[in-house]
Design a protein around this motif. Structure first.
Motif, mmCIF file in Angstrom:
data_model
loop_
_atom_site.group_PDB
_atom_site.id
_atom_site.type_symbol
_atom_site.label_atom_id
_atom_site.label_comp_id
_atom_site.label_asym_id
_atom_site.label_seq_id
_atom_site.Cartn_x
_atom_site.Cartn_y
_atom_site.Cartn_z
ATOM 1 N N ASP A 41 1.019 -1.196 -0.288
ATOM 2 C CA ASP A 41 0.011 0.316 -0.435
ATOM 3 C C ASP A 41 1.085 0.834 0.457
ATOM 4 O O ASP A 41 0.963 2.082 -0.877
ATOM 5 N N SER A 73 -6.360 6.700 -4.380
ATOM 6 C CA SER A 73 -5.435 6.117 -5.844
ATOM 7 C C SER A 73 -5.732 5.038 -6.371
ATOM 8 O O SER A 73 -6.094 4.021 -5.685
ATOM 9 N N SER A 74 -5.216 4.573 -7.282
ATOM 10 C CA SER A 74 -4.836 3.949 -8.084
ATOM 11 C C SER A 74 -3.564 3.237 -8.302
ATOM 12 O O SER A 74 -2.081 3.691 -8.169
ATOM 13 N N ASP A 75 -3.659 1.912 -8.778
ATOM 14 C CA ASP A 75 -1.599 1.287 -9.519
ATOM 15 C C ASP A 75 -2.055 1.654 -10.476
ATOM 16 O O ASP A 75 -2.519 1.824 -11.499
ATOM 17 N N ARG A 119 0.666 2.653 -4.111
ATOM 18 C CA ARG A 119 -0.041 4.003 -4.180
ATOM 19 C C ARG A 119 0.725 4.856 -3.806
ATOM 20 O O ARG A 119 0.503 6.459 -3.720
ATOM 21 N N ARG A 161 4.284 5.965 -8.862
ATOM 22 C CA ARG A 161 3.296 4.549 -8.731
ATOM 23 C C ARG A 161 4.347 3.358 -7.712
ATOM 24 O O ARG A 161 4.410 2.486 -7.274
#
Lengths: 571, 146, 248
Positions: free
Chosen positions: A7, A410-412, A187, A169
């Motif tokens: 994470d 957030s996103s990957d 993230r 990222r």
């Protein structure tokens, strides 16, 4: 190429990094935190801090006093909203650490003891004998072992931040043991890698303080803030630069010149009645001026003055400063109970660092920084002793919580993108390893970088030597590309790591010199012989330094004032 | 110069990512520097075993009546038995000295408000009790008292 | 300044190239005030950049630079070079697997360390709002010297039991566990003493005292281990009579 997922990634396992990890694990037990450090956490340089950590604890003290001392100490360049939050949270953090086992020194009644420290109007520095950093780090590290969700990557060197779609990222990390490069995806990333004092020749800093996190952010396009403000600690040992804590003065030590004079009292160096407990920048300047006036002592490794503890008595020194006694005996062969310790100003701390806001967030989404790596800015142009350890805890915790919040929303990035970036970085590293054909030697570039910084960015600076330093560093950057390395091994290649660290130090050095040049005033630790006064009219702003292939770009950022307008800084 | 330690000494529970060279002892075991004292200490166990067997023999002899007891006592005068007793005497002193040196360290830091006396005091007291009791027992066994 | 030459016989090992460790010799000029680490740094900077070893603080507080110098475990940043003659042998720390040159693998130590639960164990955590625990200077003195361990692992190199018994917890881990047992704020004696009696038990210690002799920080781990034996034993006896409780 192997891709691991977490994470949040925390780079660096010192006080700030460990505190951030614990904060995340406490906030959300299901969170998965990676703690990636180039050394095992108990080796982090926090361990060498000696003097203490400040927080308001006594009834005769107040948050307002602590805040004002810090603002004034920063020569009014500190952001007052940050400082306000800091003083409010400070005691809470030190209490938490006590609950986790930190062996704070005590008063007879069992409450935590406090001592005097430079620039503080009241005794508010909590201490654990004179090895506070050691005890804080080991307490935090041992406490962090309780959390299975803190996944440690010991001896992994982060080489690059991976950015995609305008956000961070993940990172590429070199497993020093196997020589394999990993992509670690997350993230949010928090940089807690400390400062870059090893770029200078005389420093209290250990070998690992090479500004890695600052360089990572810099190369990713994030500006470094206030890099010109480098703190010279007045009492370091000659040659090695080993720290003799401010607490030695806090416990009543005197500083004397070659004539035995307590020059901080006898002459006017702006420290007033605080004398030896004035702020570090003023005392360092005073010592340099005494030496330049010919009242210093001459030794094999340059000139120095004396720190006199002989009047304190053996019992007092053994009770309050045992580590100082051990260091003096081991490294300069002097027993402070009977003889004076040779000392001189050495680089100790960088007030500047990665530009972050009060949440520890940079302008690159997902990237955070805390501790010495960050410039938030709590310390402005000069840091008061014992504020930094508390700062690591307060803002380590805050940035951990904020980074977790961000990660949740957030996103990957796609694994293909990360693998691609990882492969490119892997090729770069492989090309560097054992690169035989280069003509330049690492030790030579390092020594010349340090010499350039010493000449141009010492305690006293001026236009010509600053320009010269900027030129020399730019040239060294070019020569670095032609580095020749001998070690082609994959396993535990410390020469490769040192080469990567040297690149990071060159970035930091470039930022320091190029930030110092346009600041045509004297403020805090940045003292110009050609501009000896503070100029709030024109220079009350934070300097920003951004990476550009053609040479660093300098910008400005406003200072957040608050309760206190800038006034004359006299003690 | 260096000698292998146990091949699993300080090994982690799972092997690391690279091959390691096996751990080495700092000295030649069993009689190099650090090991000498440790080996001898362990060897005193053998001495206790012998003394234990001797005690069993003594009990057996006692059970067999006064003649067998006298026979047993006479057998103790043989050069072999005297040698065993001499070695036992040295071993007991060795273990005693080693144990006494460590005894003060093994004390808890304090019991309530009371701290143990300084190490030299404790050690002196131990020797005093040991020597005193030994002299007393020797006097009794030699028939001087009782 | 007197210039003296010394020959350093240094263990080298690269698992990709070597079956077993070998040595290489370096002859360099040394300064009278050097520590052994200064010589290693000079060799790496100016003679052989492939030499691998750990170091950081150079002030004997981070614990990175432990090595065998002429057969003795030393903290090389504190080790006075001038005490040695013309030849100095430098080898990786004894009793540990070797990763490369002078670099050991010490994850085995980290595992033993975690097993003793080196943290404050309480049935109920104190709230921050209640402030700090009260702890008198006497209570602090009970455990303070045991908390000085820098995890340099010289004691593991010196301990004859560590050489022979892989399971043994070892001096530093036991000393750190005992430090928490003695801390007035901790309630975890029961849990820790179970670890002390379990695999790698403290009772494997044979009173050699070598650990305390090499400790650069005067932690006196031998005292901790032997106090721990008594503590673990009393705890076991108590457990026969009273029900077991306390935090795990």
């Amino acid at each position: 190429m192997e891709v691991r997922r977490h994470d949040v990634i925390i780079v660096g396992g010192g006080a700030a990094g460990l505190r951030a990890a614990v904060a995340i694990a406490d906030a959300d037990p299901s969170a998965d935190v990676a703690l990636v450090s180039k050394v095992y956490p108990m080796r982090s340089h926090t361990v060498s801090a000696e003097g203490g950590a400040a927080a308001v604890a006594r009834p005769d003290d107040s948050l307002e006093d602590h805040a004002f001392d810090t603002v004034k100490g920063s020569d009014f360049l500190g952001d007052q909203d940050v400082i306000q939050y800091f003083v409010e949270q400070a005691a809470r953090e030190l209490i938490l650490l006590e609950h986790w086992g930190c062996p704070w020194s005590r008063n007879e009644d069992g409450t935590v003891a406090t001592r005097a420290f430079g620039g503080m109007t009241t005794k508010r520095t909590w201490f654990a004998r004179d090895k506070v950093g050691f005890h804080m780090l080991h307490t935090l590290f041992q406490h962090s072992m309780r959390y299975a969700q803190i996944r440690r990557y010991d001896e992994y060197f982060v080489t690059k931040l991976l950015v995609d779609g305008g956000a961070v990222r993940g990172v590429t990390a070199l497993d020093v043991r196997s020589g394999e490069l990993f992509v670690i995806a997350a993230r949010a990333v928090i940089l807690c890698t400390g400062g870059g004092g090893r770029a200078f020749p005389f420093t209290t800093n250990g070998n690992i303080k090479t500004g890695d996190g600052m360089a990572l952010a810099y190369r990713a396009g994030v500006p470094l803030k206030d890099m010109e403000f480098v703190q010279y600690h007045p009492t370091g040992l000659p040659r090695t630069g080993i720290l003799i804590t401010e607490a030695a003065r806090g416990e009543g030590g005197y500083v004397r010149n070659a004539d035995g004079e307590r020059f901080l009292v006898e002459r006017d160096y702006g420290v007033g009645t605080k004398a030896e407990l004035g702020p570090r920048d003023m005392i360092s300047r005073a010592i340099v001026q005494e030496i330049e006036a010919g009242r210093g002592l001459k030794g094999t490794y340059g000139e120095y003055v004396h720190l006199d503890l002989t009047h304190l008595g053996e019992a007092h020194i053994e009770a309050k400063l045992p580590f100082v006694r051990e260091l003096a005996r081991t490294y300069v062969g002097v027993d402070p109970v009977h003889e004076m310790i040779p000392i001189r100003p050495v680089v100790h701390y960088m007030m500047g660092g990665v530009d972050v806001d009060i949440d520890g967030a940079t302008d690159l989404p997902g990237l955070y920084a805390a501790g010495e790596t960050a410039s938030i800015s709590m310390n402005g142009a000069n840091r008061l002793g014992s504020n930094s350890l508390t700062e690591c805890l307060v803002f380590g915790a805050r940035s951990g919580e904020k980074a977790l919040e961000f990660a949740r929303g957030s996103s990957d990035a796609s694994e293909d993108v990360l693998r691609q970036q990882g492969a490119e970085e892997g090729a770069r590293i492989d090309a560097l390893r054992g690169k035989r054909k280069g003509g330049e030697k690492m030790a030579v570039i390092r020594e010349q970088m340090a010499a350039a910084l010493e000449r141009g960015c010492g305690v006293y600076r001026e236009e010509s030597s600053l320009e010269e330093a900027c030129r020399a560093l730019a040239q060294l950057r070019g020569r670095y590309a032609d580095l020749g390395l001998e070690d082609a091994s994959r396993v535990f290649n410390t020469e490769l790591v040192a080469a990567l660290e040297l690149g990071n130090m060159l970035d930091v050095a470039e930022a320091v010199a190029n930030s110092a040049l346009p600041r045509k005033e004297s403020r805090g630790a940045h003292t110009r012989k050609d501009y000896p006064h503070r100029d709030d009219q024109n220079f009350l702003y934070h300097t920003l330094c951004s990476f550009d292939p053609g040479g660093p770009r300098i910008g400005k950022k406003p200072v957040t004032l608050g309760r206190w307008e800038p006034q004359e800084r006299k003690y | 110069m260096s000698v292998p330690a146990h091949p699993q000494a300080m090994a982690p529970s799972r092997p690391g990512r690279t091959r390691t060279a096996p751990p080495q002892r700092p000295d030649q075991a069993p009689f190099g520097g650090r090991y000498r004292s440790h080996t001898l200490f362990g060897a005193t166990g053998f001495v206790y075993l012998l003394l234990g067997l001797l005690a069993l023999e003594a009990v057996w002899a006692l059970g067999g009546g006064s003649a067998s007891w006298s026979g047993f006592q006479a057998s103790l005068a043989s050069p072999f038995m005297i040698a065993i007793h001499a070695i036992s005497f040295v071993s007991v002193i060795f273990v005693g000295v080693r144990f006494f040196r460590l005894f003060p360290k093994a004390q808890p830091p304090r019991l309530g408000p009371v701290r143990p006396p300084p190490a030299p005091v404790i050690i002196a007291a131990l020797y005093a009790v040991w020597i005193g009791a030994s002299v007393l027992f020797a006097a009794i066994l030699a028939g001087g008292i009782l | 300044m007197g210039e003296q030459k010394k020959t350093f016989v240094v263990t080298r090992f690269d698992p990709d190239r070597d079956d077993a460790p070998t040595t290489r010799e370096y002859e360099i000029a040394v300064q009278p005030d050097w520590k052994t680490l200064d010589a290693l740094n000079f060799i790496k900077d100016h003679v052989d950049g492939t030499l691998a070893y750990r170091w950081s603080c150079r002030m004997a507080v981070c614990g990175s630079c432990g090595m065998m110098v002429n057969g003795e475990p030393r903290l090389t940043c504190k080790d006075v070079l001038s005490q040695y003659g013309d030849t100095v042998h430098i080898a990786p720390l004894a009793n540990f697997p070797v990763v490369r040159d002078l670099v050991i693998e010490f994850d085995g130590f980290m595992e033993k360390f975690e097993r003793v639960k080196p943290w404050i164990l309480r049935a109920k955590e104190k709230a921050v709002e209640e402030g700090t625990h009260r702890q008198s200077p006497e209570q602090l003195a009970d455990f303070q010297h045991f908390s000085m361990c820098i995890n340099c692992m010289l004691c593991y190199a010196a301990c004859p039991v560590v050489s022979n018994e892989p399971a043994f917890l070892g001096p530093a881990a036991i000393a750190l566990g005992h430090r928490y047992n003695l801390d007035s704020r901790d309630e975890g004696n029961g849990a820790r003493n179970q670890v002390f009696r379990g695999d790698g038990t403290v009772f494997s210690c044979s009173y050699a005292n070598e650990c305390s002799e090499v400790c650069p920080k005067k932690v006196d781990p031998a005292a901790a281990v032997n106090q721990a034996k008594i503590g673990a034993l009393l705890d076991w006896a108590k457990g026969l009579v009273l029900p077991r409780g306390g935090p795990e």
